[in-house]
Design a protein around this motif. Structure first.
Motif, PDB file in Angstrom:
ATOM      1  N   HIS A  85      75.896 -27.539 -63.155  1.00 51.43           N
ATOM      2  CA  HIS A  85      76.667 -26.415 -62.619  1.00 51.43           C
ATOM      3  C   HIS A  85      75.892 -25.623 -61.573  1.00 51.43           C
ATOM      4  O   HIS A  85      75.963 -24.402 -61.508  1.00 51.43           O
ATOM      5  N   TYR A  86      75.168 -26.319 -60.707  1.00 48.84           N
ATOM      6  CA  TYR A  86      74.432 -25.661 -59.617  1.00 48.84           C
ATOM      7  C   TYR A  86      75.335 -25.483 -58.402  1.00 48.84           C
ATOM      8  O   TYR A  86      76.292 -26.238 -58.204  1.00 48.84           O
ATOM      9  N   ASN A  87      74.984 -24.532 -57.557  1.00 47.43           N
ATOM     10  CA  ASN A  87      75.642 -24.351 -56.271  1.00 47.43           C
ATOM     11  C   ASN A  87      75.239 -25.537 -55.391  1.00 47.43           C
ATOM     12  O   ASN A  87      74.094 -25.650 -54.973  1.00 47.43           O
ATOM     13  N   LEU A  88      76.174 -26.422 -55.091  1.00 43.73           N
ATOM     14  CA  LEU A  88      75.854 -27.641 -54.352  1.00 43.73           C
ATOM     15  C   LEU A  88      75.417 -27.382 -52.923  1.00 43.73           C
ATOM     16  O   LEU A  88      74.697 -28.190 -52.338  1.00 43.73           O
ATOM     17  N   THR A  89      75.811 -26.255 -52.345  1.00 44.36           N
ATOM     18  CA  THR A  89      75.423 -25.961 -50.965  1.00 44.36           C
ATOM     19  C   THR A  89      73.936 -25.642 -50.845  1.00 44.36           C
ATOM     20  O   THR A  89      73.385 -25.674 -49.751  1.00 44.36           O
ATOM     21  N   ALA A  90      73.283 -25.346 -51.948  1.00 42.29           N
ATOM     22  CA  ALA A  90      71.856 -24.994 -51.931  1.00 42.29           C
ATOM     23  C   ALA A  90      70.957 -26.196 -52.196  1.00 42.29           C
ATOM     24  O   ALA A  90      69.736 -26.046 -52.244  1.00 42.29           O
ATOM     25  N   LEU A  91      71.546 -27.391 -52.364  1.00 46.83           N
ATOM     26  CA  LEU A  91      70.760 -28.563 -52.751  1.00 46.83           C
ATOM     27  C   LEU A  91      70.530 -29.513 -51.595  1.00 46.83           C
ATOM     28  O   LEU A  91      71.367 -29.657 -50.704  1.00 46.83           O
TER      29      LEU A  91
END
Length: 169
Positions: free
Chosen positions: A10-16
């Motif tokens: 459930h991470y913010n995908l835009t930050a990866l």
């Protein structure tokens, strides 16, 4: 019910970076597939990434046919991407325990032959009172009772006009 992938952690995908995207998208998908479950959709954590072509491109190239984005705010609508039919509008609402039956009725009564209302219940059960990720059992029963008593058709995204998929594709 439709099972939609929601990433591994459930991470913010835009930050990866690409390795992080791989872990969050592919590792989660592989866990489902290990249990013979093949979700056609991925719902973006926090609704982030729907306008990010890198995230959307990665998710779609990973074998998902659709990407959902959900805001979880009462009254807010979200988009399904990509949607290949111009004849039907789709809006998705995140349902939680703090939303009233009249609110639910107002949302679902907007549905018609060209406007589909999607309902997302993250989790049902427990004693949730004001949890944006859980719907308590009495509220869920009231919502489903309203749909049943008022003759609503419950369909999956692949059953909508313009979608040429079968369940499990």
């Amino acid at each position: 019910n439709e099972i939609s992938d929601h990433t591994l952690d459930h991470y913010n995908l835009t930050a990866l970076n690409s390795a992080g995207l791989f872990t969050q998208v592919i590792a989660s998908k592989e866990l489902f597939e290990a249990h013979d479950i093949y979700p056609m959709t991925l719902t973006l954590p926090f609704g982030n990434g729907y306008s990010n072509s890198t995230v959307i491109g990665y998710v779609l190239s990973s074998g998902f046919n659709y990407v959902y984005t959900v805001t979880g705010v009462e009254g807010a609508t979200t988009a399904i991407y990509p949607y290949n039919s111009t004849s039907v509008q789709w809006h998705d609402i995140d349902i939680s325990s703090n939303q009233s039956l009249p609110y639910f009725e107002n949302i679902v009564n907007q549905a018609n032959s060209t406007y589909v209302v999607g309902l997302t219940f993250h989790s049902v059960g427990g004693d949730a009172v004001n949890d944006s990720y859980e719907t308590n059992t009495p509220n869920f029963a009231a919502d489903m009772g309203y749909l049943h008593q008022n003759g609503f058709d419950v369909v999956m995204p692949w059953q909508l006009p313009g979608i040429n998929l079968t369940q499990g594709e």
